[in-house]
Each structure stands twice: as C-alpha cells, then as structure tokens.
Enzyme design. Structure first.
Site, PDB file in Angstrom:
ATOM      1  N   GLY A 233      42.629  44.987  30.876  1.00 28.70           N
ATOM      2  CA  GLY A 233      42.716  43.533  30.875  1.00 28.70           C
ATOM      3  C   GLY A 233      41.383  42.889  30.555  1.00 28.70           C
ATOM      4  O   GLY A 233      40.556  43.459  29.841  1.00 28.70           O
ATOM      5  N   ALA A 236      36.683  39.378  33.280  1.00 29.74           N
ATOM      6  CA  ALA A 236      36.614  38.679  34.569  1.00 29.74           C
ATOM      7  C   ALA A 236      37.505  39.340  35.606  1.00 29.74           C
ATOM      8  O   ALA A 236      37.078  39.570  36.755  1.00 29.74           O
ATOM      9  CB  ALA A 236      37.006  37.214  34.379  1.00 29.74           C
ATOM     10  N   GLY A 238      38.645  42.411  35.475  1.00 30.30           N
ATOM     11  CA  GLY A 238      38.138  43.765  35.687  1.00 30.30           C
ATOM     12  C   GLY A 238      37.032  43.812  36.724  1.00 30.30           C
ATOM     13  O   GLY A 238      36.978  44.716  37.562  1.00 30.30           O
ATOM     14  N   GLU A 255      39.535  49.264  31.257  1.00 34.34           N
ATOM     15  CA  GLU A 255      39.422  49.013  29.819  1.00 34.34           C
ATOM     16  C   GLU A 255      39.484  47.509  29.634  1.00 34.34           C
ATOM     17  O   GLU A 255      40.506  46.871  29.899  1.00 34.34           O
ATOM     18  CB  GLU A 255      40.551  49.681  29.035  1.00 34.34           C
ATOM     19  CG  GLU A 255      40.336  49.569  27.531  1.00 34.34           C
ATOM     20  CD  GLU A 255      41.604  49.411  26.737  1.00 34.34           C
ATOM     21  OE1 GLU A 255      41.748  48.366  26.043  1.00 34.34           O
ATOM     22  OE2 GLU A 255      42.454  50.305  26.816  1.00 34.34           O
ATOM     23  N   CYS A 289      43.454  45.917  21.412  1.00 32.02           N
ATOM     24  CA  CYS A 289      42.185  45.976  22.142  1.00 32.02           C
ATOM     25  C   CYS A 289      41.018  46.259  21.215  1.00 32.02           C
ATOM     26  O   CYS A 289      39.926  45.707  21.392  1.00 32.02           O
ATOM     27  CB  CYS A 289      42.265  47.012  23.259  1.00 32.02           C
ATOM     28  SG  CYS A 289      42.750  48.658  22.702  1.00 32.02           S
TER      29      CYS A 289
END
Length: 493
Positions: A233, A236, A238, A255, A289
C-alpha cells in the site's frame, strides 16, 4: 452488468462471505463496491467484526499446531491443487474481477492466471526453502533450517487483487504458516470467492479471509496472535503498520510507493523503446506498483521521442467501454484514486504545463446508469511534456494514466533526479550500449531495475523497495526467508 451479465454470472445469484475455519460467515454490516467502468453498484459484502477476527486467529493458531509439522513436499502438493482449483473457476473469477476492478476480461484473466502461475512456481522443489550447510570444518557442522512463524496477516491492495493476495498466500503456505487474508475493501469479491471455492483443499484454519477496512487492518497489526504482517500500500499507511507491529515485535514486510524513473539514452532503439515505455506507463491505466511513472529522455532525441510516444499512446491506449473487448487500458479502479489523479491533472492545467495528449475525464455508463447520474472513473491517457522537477506530477506517485516526460543531458544529473526517496521500488534504462545501461542501472536506488524492457516483476527474483518504497521483500527464494525463522543447528564432530 452490461456485456458481462451472462447466464452463468448474474448479480442476484452471487453472495459473498467471510471465510473462517472453512465456514461461511455473513453479517448484517455490509458495504457495496462501485463498478469503475459504469459507476453502478455491485454486491453487498459482509464486513468482518472484531469477533470474526478473534475467531479466525484462534482457528489459525489451532491449525498451526499440526500444519507446521507438514513437509515442504506435502505443502507443495496442496499448492498444485490450489492451482487446479483456480483454473477450474477461472471464468467465474475473471468476470467477478472485471466487474469490481474495471479491468477488461483480458486483464482479469491475466490476474487469475498469474495466481495460478505463482502456485505452480512455489510447488517446484527448487523454488522452496530447504536445509543447507552454513559452515563446516573439522570441529563443527552448522545446518540452517527454516521454521514457520505462525499466523500471517496479508493486507492486500486493489490494483491486482488475486496476484498480489495470492503471492502472500503461497509464500505463507509453502513455508508452513497459516494466513488470514484481508483484501482491499475496493476489490473484495474475487478474493473472497476464490478462498470460498478453495475450501477443503487445506486443513480448516490454514487459509482464511476477512473483508474490512482500516480498523480490521489495525487489529491485525496489534494482535499478539499474528506473527507477521505482509502489507502492500501507501508509504503513510506502511509507516503506521510498521509502528503498530513494533508493539508486539511482529515480523513485517512492506511494499510501498514506487515513483519509478525511466531513463532513455541518446542511443536507444526508438522503435522498440517507445512501445515499451508506453506499455510500462499505461498498462492497466498506470495502476501498477512498478509502472513507469517518470520518463527522462536524452535531449538529443527528446522531441522525436515525445512525438512517437504520443502517436503510440493515441493508437494503442484508448478508452474501450466494453470489458469483453481485449484491452490493457481501463478506468481508474476506485473513486478515491480517481480523485487523486484528477487533482494532479488539474494541477498541471492550472500551472500551464504542456499536455500533449489526453487530460480529459471521459464519461462511460450504460443508458440506465447515466440517467441515474452514475459514471465510471475514466481518464484519457495523458502525457505532460517537460513539467518542472518540483511539480506535483513529478514528485508524487500518480498511480494513474498521466505521465511526465522530461529531458536530460548529463548522466550524473539524471541519476540524481531519478533517485527520489519515494522512487525505490523499480526503474528502467533504455540503451543499445549495454555497458552504459548497466552502469546507470547500478547507480539507481531501486530494488529492481529493468534494462531495455518495461518493468514487470518475475517470481524468481527478489522484489523489494529501497528507502521509502518498502521494508523487506517478496518473491524468489529470498522472499520466503521473511516468512520463516532461520534456525542454526550446530553439530559437534
């Protein structure tokens, strides 16, 4: 439902449940996801309660007592059965996935097939962890063995729901862990249905699935019965996950954002490079990603590159409303991200940056939905020529179909510009001089660098983020180490 409403898949026929200890559990507390193509509502889906979560943790802890004693070979046999189950239900899962994510059926099928490939990859003996001798001399032999952690919480994203959930599942299972999956609340349906259909393959409690939002994720990070959190995700969130996990010293893999830079050298083969960069940037509408997020093109070929890129994007990446038509471009997957990308587009317009193609919202809805004011989340593929380095578009990960193309002439300068703190997940370099390409690649501060190809992770390669882009990693045999304790056995001679 449009073209996806077949006799085999009707909205009124499908129900969704949380899966706890191989039982289906409903709830009066539900939410409904919006179809990103049309803006129409999909199915109600139950939201897991705190008691549901406690029950799932207890079931996993009970199952782990015997599951951890299974051999790697036994687990791999079950991974093969999971792959067969996914293959059997591929049409159903693909259609569900297309409706909730906005992907075409082509991309949705690729998502399911990617999950199948992951199961089969880790079902191969050479791709799992095994005991090995760490050191040996005349006095001692030291063997490394790998011990499962316990229960893994897999907190998953919305852009590739099955691939990115299943990666965490197979990594957990092949290393002997139990796993509780929390799909994104933006795309819960296919993951819930997949785990429902997989019941009976694994012992009850080994693989479970709970739908919920941030409160459920927080419970996972704080619960002492969870041994590891694997999260994909934003930076912030994470950081918040990592701080919460520290309270019980959980293992954690993060990640996070990847504002990936692409460097195109003066000698790049433009016939191949332009197509590759376009695919890297606009595949799945940029919602990848490691998508190409910033392109730096050498000044000697800059104008020609931009001209060709615009032609390629106009010809190959267009709004196709019918999901049954093969396409790798689609809508933004949810309203939150749609508003984020729109904000970046409007910032570019407001500051007078040169938009050379795209830049507009595209309405897409059935006649019925349009009359009700429902619209899909469509943005045209957008290319911005030469925005400043401190612009929102360059500094922030857009995660959508808008791409800045910048110029460079000095190698040291472009490497410094590429190495942002939020750009540590992936990067790419294009040059016919492979020595030059490798020299640049080795100086880029990113976990994965692709040379003369678009960014596509490989199951056999460790995938991790530098700096703000992550903590730890997944995939490859090295990725499995984060799902295990390594125990050293010392044998005296």
């Amino acid at each position: 439902m449009g073209s996806l409403a077949t006799e085999n898949l009707k909205m009124e026929d499908l129900t969704f449940h949380n899966i706890i200890n191989d039982t289906l559990r409903s709830s009066d507390n539900t939410h409904t996801v919006i179809n990103p193509r049309t803006g129409s509502s999909l199915w109600p889906v139950p939201i897991a309660s705190s008691q549901d979560f406690e029950d799932a943790v207890l079931a996993a802890q009970t199952a782990f007592k015997t599951w951890k004693l299974t051999t790697v070979s036994e687990r791999q046999t079950l991974l093969t059965k999971l792959a067969s189950n996914l293959e059997e239900h591929l049409p159903l899962l693909s259609q569900i996935l297309a409706l909730e994510s906005g992907k075409s059926l082509l991309l949705s099928e690729l998502d399911v097939r990617g999950a199948i490939a992951q199961c089969l990859h880790y079902a191969q003996p050479e791709n799992a962890l095994s005991d090995h001798i760490q050191f040996e001399d005349s006095s001692v032999k030291i063997i490394a063995t790998h011990v499962p952690l316990g229960t893994v919480a897999a907190i998953c994203p919305w852009n590739f729901p099955l691939i990115l959930s299943n990666l965490k599942v197979v990594s957990s299972l092949v290393t002997g862990n139990c796993v509780i999956v929390k799909p994104s609340p933006f795309t819960p349906y296919a993951v819930l249905k997949w785990i429902e259909l997989a019941r009976g393959i694994l012992p009850p409690g080994v693989l479970q699935c709970l739908n919920g939002g941030a409160d459920l994720g927080q419970m996972m990070t704080l619960h002492p019965g969870i041994a590891k959190v694997s999260f994909t995700g934003t930076i912030a969130v994470g950081k918040a996950v990592m701080a919460a996990c520290a309270k019980t010293l959980k293992k954690v893999t993060l990640e996070l954002a990847g504002n990936d830079a692409c460097i195109v050298c003066a000698d790049a083969d433009l016939d191949k490079t332009v197509k590759s960069v376009a695919g890297g940037a606009f595949f799945n509408a940029g919602q990848v990603c490691v998508a190409t997020k910033r392109v730096y093109v050498h000044a000697d070929i800059y104008e020609e590159f931009v001209r060709r890129l615009v032609e390629e994007v106009k010809g190959s990446y267009t709004v196709v409303e019918d999901a049954s038509v093969p396409s790798v471009f689609g809508p933004v997957s949810n309203k939150v991200q749609f508003e984020t990308v729109k904000r970046i587009v409007e910032d570019c317009k407001g500051r007078g940056y040169e938009i050379v193609t795209g830049g507009e919202v595209r309405d897409s809805a059935s006649d019925k939905d349009a009359k009700e004011g429902k619209r899909g989340f469509w943005l045209e593929p957008t290319i911005v020529k030469g925005p400043p380095e401190d612009s929102m578009l360059v500094k922030e990960e857009q995660f959508g179909p808008i791409l800045p193309v910048l110029s460079w002439s000095d190698e040291d300068d472009v490497i410094e510009r590429s190495n942002l703190a939020n750009a540590g997940l992936g990067a790419s370099v294009y040059s016919t001089d492979l020595a030059q390409a490798e020299r640049i690649a080795r100086r880029l501060e990113a976990g994965s660098v692709w040379i003369n190809q678009a960014e596509r992770p490989h199951m056999g390669a460790y995938f991790s983020g530098f700096k703000d882009s992550g903590f730890g990693g997944e995939m490859g045999k090295q990725g499995l180490l984060s799902y295990s304790y390594t125990q050293s056995l010392h044998f005296a001679k």
